[in-house]
Design an enzyme around this catalytic site. Structure first.
Site, PDB file in Angstrom:
ATOM      1  N   LYS A  81       0.797  -1.232   0.000  1.00 28.66           N
ATOM      2  CA  LYS A  81       0.000   0.000   0.000  1.00 28.66           C
ATOM      3  C   LYS A  81       0.831   1.284   0.000  1.00 28.66           C
ATOM      4  CE  LYS A  81      -4.438  -1.345   0.355  1.00 28.66           C
ATOM      5  NZ  LYS A  81      -5.526  -0.844  -0.486  1.00 28.66           N
ATOM      6  N   SER A 117       0.798  -9.835  -0.936  1.00 31.92           N
ATOM      7  CA  SER A 117       0.616  -8.381  -0.844  1.00 31.92           C
ATOM      8  C   SER A 117       0.985  -7.769   0.498  1.00 31.92           C
ATOM      9  CB  SER A 117      -0.839  -8.022  -1.176  1.00 31.92           C
ATOM     10  OG  SER A 117      -1.721  -8.718  -0.309  1.00 31.92           O
TER      11      SER A 117
END
Length: 397
Positions: A47, A298
């Protein structure tokens, strides 16, 4: 609209800010499988890329008012760190059930945290209210061109690190990560497949794709809190429709088994969302027999207080532990006979309970429940067959 040039510009802007994370072969998961380790990114998740790219785009007037975001944790940390680096005030609305580790990390990066009862969608509504009240600039976690372009830099890195890649498997929550990666990959290598993975209990993009429009799904429980999104974005849905080849779903047990596999085979810690691509590969949702496949892990911000429960679930799914219950005659020697059979199979007894009074038991019989350490699913079946062949009736758990 988002372009390849925007992603390339984001890559330049992120130089020295984000890490170029490793891409490693994972032969114990699959001969043609590789791991793109975004769990080793700064803040522990991908992110940061989109968050920094968004915040660097703010006008001086927007920066002066401050930035607000909503997140289950990883986008929050990316925004907090990016804003602090650029000297901008940040406020983060987080679901009240977000892992404590993510809440504390977000505060540690310099953000003001507002905990909101409910899930991501509730946090988003509170953030929107504060935008109207305070004039903050809203940094959407996925439905924003600059955020998507930042996440797309992962796609550029994958093609640089493994030019011969045939397919990329990516987690989907709201769709920002896969949108950026898919746009980058398909623009430069159209033959490469891009496959999305969602938790089956909250498969909003999967459902939207099947219905042909953005659809809100009912809430459900998932250990993949990073992709716990009930409504995907309009922009990300459009990009997924255009660039993503397929979306599959995985169960909670499959996610847990993938977390365990990554720890054992790759010596790396993945959070639930990050492990979903590996789960899809491990349980046959994605075919890797002839295609070089990159699984984008991720994030790795798993709450250690829940990790042991997740690993136990993973051990059970992979046949590494199992619980077996059966009836035996209540007389001397019966228990020893049962344990002798179990011992001969090579199982290790971790826990045993011998109960005379049970709703399943008859007069003159008792129930024995055992938690066994086993090798794999085949070993569990071997133990069950050994017991039933000796006349033992196995009780369902």
């Amino acid at each position: 609209m988002i372009t390849l040039e925007m992603i390339q510009e984001a890559q330049e802007a992120l130089h020295g800010i984000s890490r170029k994370t490793p891409l490693d072969h994972a032969p114990k998961i699959g001969e043609n499988v590789y791991i793109k380790a975004e769990n080793l990114q700064l803040t522990g998740a991908f992110k940061l890329r989109g968050a920094y790219n968004k915040i660097r785009s703010l006008s001086p007037e927007e920066a002066a008012k401050g930035v607000i975001a909503c997140s289950a944790g990883n986008h929050a940390q990316g925004i907090a760190l990016s804003a602090t680096k650029l000297g901008i005030k940040s406020i983060i609305c987080m679901p009240a059930g977000a892992p404590i580790s993510k809440v504390e990390a977000t505060k540690g990066y310099g953000a003001e945290v507002v905990l909101v009862p409910g899930v991501y969608d509730d946090a988003a509504k509170e953030a929107e209210r504060l935008v109207q009240e305070k004039g903050y600039t809203f940094a959407h976690p996925f439905n924003d061109p600059y955020v998507i372009a930042g996440q797309g830099t992962i796609g550029l890195e994958i093609l640089e690190q493994l030019p011969e890649v045939d397919q990329v498997v990516v987690p989907i929550g709201g769709g920002g990560l896969i949108s950026g990666i898919a746009l980058a990959v398909k623009s430069l290598k159209p033959s490469c497949k891009v496959i999305g993975v969602q938790a089956a209990s909250v498969a909003s993009m999967y459902t939207s794709r099947r219905k042909g429009k953005v659809t809100t799904v009912s809430d459900g429980d998932t250990i993949a809190d990073g992709i716990h999104v009930l409504t995907p974005g309009e922009l990300t849905f459009e990009l997924c429709q255009k660039y993503v080849d397929e979306i599959v779903t995985v169960s909670e047990d499959e996610i847990a088994a993938a977390i365990l596999a990554l720890m054992e085979s790759q010596k790396t810690v993945a959070e639930g969302a990050g492990a979903t691509p590996v789960a899809a590969v491990m349980f046959g949702k994605v075919d890797t027999t002839v295609r070089k496949t990159v699984c984008v892990v991720s994030g790795g911000n798993v709450d250690v207080t829940t990790l042991s429960r997740i690993l136990t679930k993973g051990l059970s799914k992979s046949g590494r532990i199992t619980e077996i219950s059966t009836k035996i005659i209540d007389k001397p020697g019966s228990l020893i006979q049962l344990l002798q059979i179990v011992s001969e199979t090579g199982a290790n007894i971790m826990k045993i309970n011998h109960a005379r009074e049970d709703k399943h038991s008859d007069v003159g019989a008792c129930i024995v429940s055992m938690v066994l350490e086993t090798r794999n699913v085949e070993h569990v079946h071997e133990i069950e067959n050994a017991l039933t062949s000796k006349g033992y009736f196995l009780l369902s758990q």
